[in-house]
Design a protein around this motif. Structure first.
Motif, PDB file in Angstrom:
ATOM      1  N   GLY A  83       0.815  -1.218   0.000  1.00 47.83           N
ATOM      2  CA  GLY A  83       0.000   0.000   0.000  1.00 47.83           C
ATOM      3  C   GLY A  83       0.843   1.259   0.000  1.00 47.83           C
ATOM      4  N   ILE A  84       1.921   1.228   0.756  1.00 48.68           N
ATOM      5  CA  ILE A  84       2.808   2.385   0.812  1.00 48.68           C
ATOM      6  C   ILE A  84       3.541   2.574  -0.510  1.00 48.68           C
ATOM      7  N   LEU A  85       3.941   1.487  -1.140  1.00 53.34           N
ATOM      8  CA  LEU A  85       4.590   1.614  -2.448  1.00 53.34           C
ATOM      9  C   LEU A  85       3.626   2.148  -3.504  1.00 53.34           C
ATOM     10  N   LEU A  86       2.351   1.816  -3.382  1.00 55.24           N
ATOM     11  CA  LEU A  86       1.356   2.402  -4.283  1.00 55.24           C
ATOM     12  C   LEU A  86       1.269   3.908  -4.093  1.00 55.24           C
ATOM     13  N   LEU A  87       1.393   4.365  -2.852  1.00 53.44           N
ATOM     14  CA  LEU A  87       1.409   5.804  -2.590  1.00 53.44           C
ATOM     15  C   LEU A  87       2.621   6.452  -3.246  1.00 53.44           C
ATOM     16  N   TYR A  88       3.759   5.784  -3.208  1.00 53.54           N
ATOM     17  CA  TYR A  88       4.948   6.328  -3.857  1.00 53.54           C
ATOM     18  C   TYR A  88       4.803   6.325  -5.374  1.00 53.54           C
ATOM     19  N   LEU A  89       4.238   5.263  -5.936  1.00 51.93           N
ATOM     20  CA  LEU A  89       4.076   5.175  -7.385  1.00 51.93           C
ATOM     21  C   LEU A  89       3.038   6.163  -7.913  1.00 51.93           C
ATOM     22  N   LEU A  90       2.209   6.680  -7.027  1.00 51.79           N
ATOM     23  CA  LEU A  90       1.237   7.701  -7.419  1.00 51.79           C
ATOM     24  C   LEU A  90       1.945   8.938  -7.954  1.00 51.79           C
ATOM     25  N   ARG A  91       3.155   9.174  -7.478  1.00 55.17           N
ATOM     26  CA  ARG A  91       3.944  10.319  -7.935  1.00 55.17           C
ATOM     27  C   ARG A  91       4.242  10.229  -9.431  1.00 55.17           C
ATOM     28  N   PHE A  92       4.351   9.019  -9.959  1.00 48.81           N
ATOM     29  CA  PHE A  92       4.666   8.840 -11.372  1.00 48.81           C
ATOM     30  C   PHE A  92       3.418   8.675 -12.235  1.00 48.81           C
ATOM     31  N   VAL A  93       2.381   8.091 -11.662  1.00 49.26           N
ATOM     32  CA  VAL A  93       1.162   7.823 -12.427  1.00 49.26           C
ATOM     33  C   VAL A  93       0.295   9.077 -12.539  1.00 49.26           C
ATOM     34  N   LYS A  94       0.042   9.740 -11.403  1.00 45.85           N
ATOM     35  CA  LYS A  94      -0.765  10.964 -11.376  1.00 45.85           C
ATOM     36  C   LYS A  94      -0.027  12.016 -10.560  1.00 45.85           C
ATOM     37  N   PRO A  95       0.907  12.713 -11.163  1.00 43.03           N
ATOM     38  CA  PRO A  95       1.701  13.675 -10.387  1.00 43.03           C
ATOM     39  C   PRO A  95       0.888  14.856  -9.862  1.00 43.03           C
ATOM     40  N   GLU A  96      -0.253  15.164 -10.479  1.00 46.13           N
ATOM     41  CA  GLU A  96      -1.056  16.289  -9.986  1.00 46.13           C
ATOM     42  C   GLU A  96      -1.735  15.966  -8.653  1.00 46.13           C
ATOM     43  N   VAL A  97      -1.868  14.686  -8.327  1.00 42.03           N
ATOM     44  CA  VAL A  97      -2.500  14.267  -7.080  1.00 42.03           C
ATOM     45  C   VAL A  97      -1.464  14.091  -5.969  1.00 42.03           C
ATOM     46  N   ALA A  98      -0.222  13.807  -6.323  1.00 38.68           N
ATOM     47  CA  ALA A  98       0.828  13.540  -5.337  1.00 38.68           C
ATOM     48  C   ALA A  98       1.258  14.830  -4.647  1.00 38.68           C
ATOM     49  N   ARG A  99       1.642  14.701  -3.403  1.00 36.21           N
ATOM     50  CA  ARG A  99       2.135  15.827  -2.604  1.00 36.21           C
ATOM     51  C   ARG A  99       3.553  15.523  -2.133  1.00 36.21           C
ATOM     52  N   GLY A 103      -5.768   6.597   4.066  1.00 36.14           N
ATOM     53  CA  GLY A 103      -4.932   6.969   2.924  1.00 36.14           C
ATOM     54  C   GLY A 103      -5.687   6.878   1.607  1.00 36.14           C
ATOM     55  N   TRP A 104      -6.468   5.820   1.455  1.00 32.60           N
ATOM     56  CA  TRP A 104      -7.278   5.658   0.241  1.00 32.60           C
ATOM     57  C   TRP A 104      -8.263   6.816   0.104  1.00 32.60           C
ATOM     58  N   GLU A 105      -8.923   7.167   1.202  1.00 33.15           N
ATOM     59  CA  GLU A 105      -9.878   8.271   1.186  1.00 33.15           C
ATOM     60  C   GLU A 105      -9.185   9.592   0.858  1.00 33.15           C
ATOM     61  N   ASN A 106      -8.001   9.802   1.410  1.00 29.53           N
ATOM     62  CA  ASN A 106      -7.238  11.013   1.158  1.00 29.53           C
ATOM     63  C   ASN A 106      -6.865  11.136  -0.318  1.00 29.53           C
ATOM     64  N   ILE A 107      -6.389  10.054  -0.909  1.00 31.00           N
ATOM     65  CA  ILE A 107      -6.008  10.080  -2.318  1.00 31.00           C
ATOM     66  C   ILE A 107      -7.238  10.320  -3.201  1.00 31.00           C
ATOM     67  N   ARG A 108      -8.344   9.698  -2.847  1.00 29.43           N
ATOM     68  CA  ARG A 108      -9.570   9.885  -3.618  1.00 29.43           C
ATOM     69  C   ARG A 108     -10.053  11.336  -3.541  1.00 29.43           C
ATOM     70  N   LEU A 109      -9.978  11.929  -2.368  1.00 26.96           N
ATOM     71  CA  LEU A 109     -10.385  13.324  -2.216  1.00 26.96           C
ATOM     72  C   LEU A 109      -9.434  14.271  -2.935  1.00 26.96           C
ATOM     73  N   ARG A 110      -8.153  13.946  -2.964  1.00 26.70           N
ATOM     74  CA  ARG A 110      -7.209  14.757  -3.738  1.00 26.70           C
ATOM     75  C   ARG A 110      -7.565  14.736  -5.213  1.00 26.70           C
ATOM     76  N   GLY A 111      -7.919  13.554  -5.722  1.00 25.45           N
ATOM     77  CA  GLY A 111      -8.318  13.442  -7.124  1.00 25.45           C
ATOM     78  C   GLY A 111      -9.576  14.229  -7.421  1.00 25.45           C
ATOM     79  N   LEU A 112     -10.533  14.188  -6.515  1.00 18.36           N
ATOM     80  CA  LEU A 112     -11.753  14.970  -6.707  1.00 18.36           C
ATOM     81  C   LEU A 112     -11.472  16.468  -6.684  1.00 18.36           C
ATOM     82  N   LEU A 113     -10.560  16.901  -5.818  1.00 19.47           N
ATOM     83  CA  LEU A 113     -10.182  18.309  -5.775  1.00 19.47           C
ATOM     84  C   LEU A 113      -9.514  18.759  -7.069  1.00 19.47           C
ATOM     85  N   VAL A 114      -8.637  17.915  -7.600  1.00 19.30           N
ATOM     86  CA  VAL A 114      -7.962  18.251  -8.858  1.00 19.30           C
ATOM     87  C   VAL A 114      -8.988  18.351  -9.982  1.00 19.30           C
TER      88      VAL A 114
END
Length: 100
Positions: free
Chosen positions: A19-35, A78-89
């Motif tokens: 799960g944590i590695l998925l959070l890291y890979l989010l930086r490459f897949v959707k950089p607008e959502v990553a912080r 974490g899942w909820e946070n990432i989903r809300l970031r995507g909705l904000l974007v």
């Protein structure tokens, strides 16, 4: 001494690490959502999962259950946070299009 035997702690540590590695890979897949602070949480999560894998054999059942609850709540939040970031974007992109 490292006592490495397959048990529920190994499974829990690998789930958290994945799960944590998925959070890291989010930086490459959707950089607008990553912080930027995600790198801090990735580091802590990988450290925590490695501790679970290496020293988890010491956990008695009630402590293992508490770790399962902690990991489940962290991954769920974490899942909820990432989903809300995507909705904000998506919302900000939609508002920018409406202003034009």
């Amino acid at each position: 001494m490292i006592n490495f035997s397959f048990g529920p702690n190994i499974f829990l540590g690998f789930i958290l690490g994945f799960g944590i590695l998925l959070l890291y890979l989010l930086r490459f897949v959707k950089p607008e959502v990553a912080r930027d602070e995600d790198l801090f949480f990735v580091t802590l999560g990988l450290l925590y999962s490695s501790i679970l894998v290496v020293h988890g054999w010491r956990l008695d059942p009630i402590l293992l259950f508490s770790q399962v609850l902690i990991v489940a709540s962290v991954l769920g939040a974490g899942w909820e946070n990432i989903r809300l970031r995507g909705l904000l974007v998506n919302l900000t992109k939609k508002r920018k299009k409406e202003k034009r």
